[in-house]
Scaffold this motif. Sequence first.
Motif, PDB file in Angstrom:
ATOM      1  N   GLY A   1      30.605  30.863  48.861  1.00  0.00           N
ATOM      2  CA  GLY A   1      31.138  29.508  48.837  1.00  0.00           C
ATOM      3  C   GLY A   1      31.299  28.964  47.437  1.00  0.00           C
ATOM      4  N   ASP A   2      31.100  29.820  46.443  1.00  0.00           N
ATOM      5  CA  ASP A   2      31.203  29.377  45.058  1.00  0.00           C
ATOM      6  C   ASP A   2      32.670  29.371  44.632  1.00  0.00           C
ATOM      7  N   ALA A   3      33.158  28.217  44.183  1.00  0.00           N
ATOM      8  CA  ALA A   3      34.571  28.090  43.815  1.00  0.00           C
ATOM      9  C   ALA A   3      34.976  29.031  42.680  1.00  0.00           C
ATOM     10  N   PRO A   4      34.196  29.195  41.615  1.00  0.00           N
ATOM     11  CA  PRO A   4      34.601  30.136  40.559  1.00  0.00           C
ATOM     12  C   PRO A   4      34.728  31.574  41.056  1.00  0.00           C
ATOM     13  N   VAL A   5      33.847  31.982  41.973  1.00  0.00           N
ATOM     14  CA  VAL A   5      33.940  33.338  42.527  1.00  0.00           C
ATOM     15  C   VAL A   5      35.224  33.492  43.329  1.00  0.00           C
ATOM     16  N   GLN A   6      35.568  32.494  44.126  1.00  0.00           N
ATOM     17  CA  GLN A   6      36.800  32.544  44.910  1.00  0.00           C
ATOM     18  C   GLN A   6      38.032  32.616  44.009  1.00  0.00           C
ATOM     19  N   LEU A   7      38.054  31.808  42.961  1.00  0.00           N
ATOM     20  CA  LEU A   7      39.196  31.809  42.057  1.00  0.00           C
ATOM     21  C   LEU A   7      39.334  33.142  41.336  1.00  0.00           C
ATOM     22  N   ARG A   8      38.216  33.727  40.924  1.00  0.00           N
ATOM     23  CA  ARG A   8      38.265  35.012  40.222  1.00  0.00           C
ATOM     24  C   ARG A   8      38.784  36.112  41.133  1.00  0.00           C
ATOM     25  N   LEU A   9      38.347  36.139  42.401  1.00  0.00           N
ATOM     26  CA  LEU A   9      38.815  37.156  43.336  1.00  0.00           C
ATOM     27  C   LEU A   9      40.305  36.979  43.620  1.00  0.00           C
ATOM     28  N   LEU A  10      40.758  35.737  43.818  1.00  0.00           N
ATOM     29  CA  LEU A  10      42.172  35.485  44.080  1.00  0.00           C
ATOM     30  C   LEU A  10      43.037  35.946  42.914  1.00  0.00           C
ATOM     31  N   SER A  11      42.566  35.720  41.695  1.00  0.00           N
ATOM     32  CA  SER A  11      43.312  36.155  40.524  1.00  0.00           C
ATOM     33  C   SER A  11      43.395  37.680  40.453  1.00  0.00           C
ATOM     34  N   GLN A  12      42.299  38.354  40.753  1.00  0.00           N
ATOM     35  CA  GLN A  12      42.302  39.819  40.707  1.00  0.00           C
ATOM     36  C   GLN A  12      43.257  40.404  41.752  1.00  0.00           C
ATOM     37  N   ILE A  13      43.267  39.839  42.953  1.00  0.00           N
ATOM     38  CA  ILE A  13      44.155  40.348  44.001  1.00  0.00           C
ATOM     39  C   ILE A  13      45.619  40.079  43.655  1.00  0.00           C
ATOM     40  N   ASN A  14      45.909  38.889  43.156  1.00  0.00           N
ATOM     41  CA  ASN A  14      47.298  38.570  42.787  1.00  0.00           C
ATOM     42  C   ASN A  14      47.795  39.474  41.664  1.00  0.00           C
ATOM     43  N   ASN A  15      46.950  39.731  40.673  1.00  0.00           N
ATOM     44  CA  ASN A  15      47.356  40.633  39.587  1.00  0.00           C
ATOM     45  C   ASN A  15      47.636  42.038  40.114  1.00  0.00           C
ATOM     46  N   ARG A  16      46.798  42.498  41.042  1.00  0.00           N
ATOM     47  CA  ARG A  16      47.012  43.833  41.605  1.00  0.00           C
ATOM     48  C   ARG A  16      48.290  43.871  42.441  1.00  0.00           C
ATOM     49  N   VAL A  17      48.567  42.800  43.195  1.00  0.00           N
ATOM     50  CA  VAL A  17      49.796  42.741  43.992  1.00  0.00           C
ATOM     51  C   VAL A  17      51.021  42.800  43.090  1.00  0.00           C
ATOM     52  N   LEU A  18      51.002  42.039  42.014  1.00  0.00           N
ATOM     53  CA  LEU A  18      52.126  42.035  41.080  1.00  0.00           C
ATOM     54  C   LEU A  18      52.363  43.424  40.501  1.00  0.00           C
ATOM     55  N   GLN A  19      51.278  44.105  40.136  1.00  0.00           N
ATOM     56  CA  GLN A  19      51.397  45.448  39.556  1.00  0.00           C
ATOM     57  C   GLN A  19      51.968  46.438  40.575  1.00  0.00           C
ATOM     58  N   MET A  20      51.506  46.378  41.813  1.00  0.00           N
ATOM     59  CA  MET A  20      51.960  47.333  42.825  1.00  0.00           C
ATOM     60  C   MET A  20      53.414  47.071  43.225  1.00  0.00           C
ATOM     61  N   LEU A  21      53.832  45.811  43.278  1.00  0.00           N
ATOM     62  CA  LEU A  21      55.223  45.518  43.601  1.00  0.00           C
ATOM     63  C   LEU A  21      56.159  46.031  42.507  1.00  0.00           C
ATOM     64  N   GLN A  22      55.756  45.872  41.256  1.00  0.00           N
ATOM     65  CA  GLN A  22      56.571  46.374  40.147  1.00  0.00           C
ATOM     66  C   GLN A  22      56.651  47.892  40.167  1.00  0.00           C
ATOM     67  N   GLU A  23      55.543  48.571  40.492  1.00  0.00           N
ATOM     68  CA  GLU A  23      55.529  50.033  40.535  1.00  0.00           C
ATOM     69  C   GLU A  23      56.440  50.567  41.648  1.00  0.00           C
ATOM     70  N   ASN A  24      56.607  49.833  42.727  1.00  0.00           N
ATOM     71  CA  ASN A  24      57.426  50.285  43.854  1.00  0.00           C
ATOM     72  C   ASN A  24      58.822  49.678  43.835  1.00  0.00           C
ATOM     73  N   GLY A  25      59.198  49.025  42.748  1.00  0.00           N
ATOM     74  CA  GLY A  25      60.553  48.515  42.599  1.00  0.00           C
ATOM     75  C   GLY A  25      60.895  47.371  43.531  1.00  0.00           C
ATOM     76  N   ILE A  26      59.920  46.619  43.967  1.00  0.00           N
ATOM     77  CA  ILE A  26      60.162  45.492  44.867  1.00  0.00           C
ATOM     78  C   ILE A  26      60.300  44.233  44.022  1.00  0.00           C
ATOM     79  N   GLU A  27      61.382  43.524  44.192  1.00  0.00           N
ATOM     80  CA  GLU A  27      61.714  42.374  43.352  1.00  0.00           C
ATOM     81  C   GLU A  27      61.063  41.107  43.904  1.00  0.00           C
ATOM     82  N   MET A  28      60.523  40.315  42.978  1.00  0.00           N
ATOM     83  CA  MET A  28      60.040  38.971  43.323  1.00  0.00           C
ATOM     84  C   MET A  28      61.073  37.991  42.765  1.00  0.00           C
ATOM     85  N   PRO A  29      61.912  37.394  43.617  1.00  0.00           N
ATOM     86  CA  PRO A  29      63.095  36.667  43.144  1.00  0.00           C
ATOM     87  C   PRO A  29      62.750  35.333  42.493  1.00  0.00           C
TER      88      PRO A  29
END
Length: 442
Positions: free
Chosen positions: A388-416
């Motif tokens: 329930g700690d807000a900093p922990v939640q924000l850190r996890l969300l940032s890590q997942i979003n960064n990984r999503v961005l990297q994987m979409l770029q590697e597979n040629g999927i465009e974020m318009p």
Amino acid sequence: MTAYRRPQPIDDFGLWIEGFKQPGVLVEIAALAVCVALAWGFSKLLRNALRMQDDPSSVLFGRSVVDGAMFPLVLLLLAYVARAIVFKFLPMTAFKVAIPVLVALVVIRVGVKVLQAAFTTAPWVRVMERTISWVAWLAMVLWVSGLLPVVLAELGEITWKIGSTTLSLRTLIEGSVTAGAVMILALWLSAAIEKRLLRKATGGDLSMRKAVSNATRALLLFVGLIVALSAVGIDLTALSVFSGAIGVGIGFGLQKLASNYVSGFVILAERRLRIGDNVKVDSFEGRILDINTRYSVIRSAAGRESIVPNELMVINRVENLSTAITRVWQTSVVTVAYGSDAELVSRLLLQAIDEQEAALKEPAPQASLSAFGANGLEFTMAYWINSGDAPVQLRLLSQINNRVLQMLQENGIEMPYPQRVLHVKDMPALAAAQASAGHEAG
């Protein structure tokens, strides 16, 4: 009837000088030096025995052996004993100055250390410390010079009547000094009890001990106030006349203040909100740092502190994010261009969530096509996090979003990017104006 004889001060300072020239003064100075050494050694041994080396807030010792109240207290006691022994053989000279100085030092050290321990952040503590120091040293000078009895006798002659009670300025001053000593003693005891109760306490135990500490301080201050009023010479039975007015004042003028104090004790007694909990009160979210009798201190994840009256914590809806069930449902939206492989995007989003250990595997995370947006396909990924700690939640969300961005770029999927198409119709007036402008230019 005997005539009043005013005490006379010692105004022949030549006698003082001659007294200090006597050989016996060396014996007195040596006795005082022995007292200083014994007091320092005893205070050091006691400090080590009680393991107070790492407690700079201690009233008895402070940051060093001679910084607290223990050293001057022991030194004063030893000085009285040494004076009684030396007085059997030699006339007193040095001790007549040393004893008043030590008494003033004890008053200053005890008063200052108690105020520092009881009110750590109050801005008026420095003013009170200076006031105590000036009053103590002034009384010491009057005592040594012999003017103290004269001044007290003159103050005793200034009298006035309050009803059937006759008060004098001397009685008022002596009562005020006694009242100050009683209040300092009450604050000392309450600070010591609070420190003892709150040591190594956490969670619900901390809240209950805080309630006991606040109640003990209020009781000691009330008893100290009663004793102080008696010392000043005020008849306590006369206060019954004002009880009705005090009740009306609490009912009207002090209604909010009394409500906050009662709410503070209710919060601490119920233990539904505890020190260290993450709460959300009136759109402000943060961790409870302290619960006082009148207000609570809440610090947000950004470092901002909010002082919330306890009444708001009782009458308003409060979200406690630090409950027994600590799982939190967290979501994030990802937009990809139209024409992208929806199944591939869903797999990549789930893979990005699974790679993070902080995201719970049960219940299973989800990633699905949630909407057809104006700019592209909108996917919502959701998962549970056991914090329930807000900093922990924000850190996890940032890590997942960064990984999503990297994987979409590697597979040629465009974020318009956001796109807008503007259609301009051919109006006759506009065409005629353009043709006329071209003809003139030619």
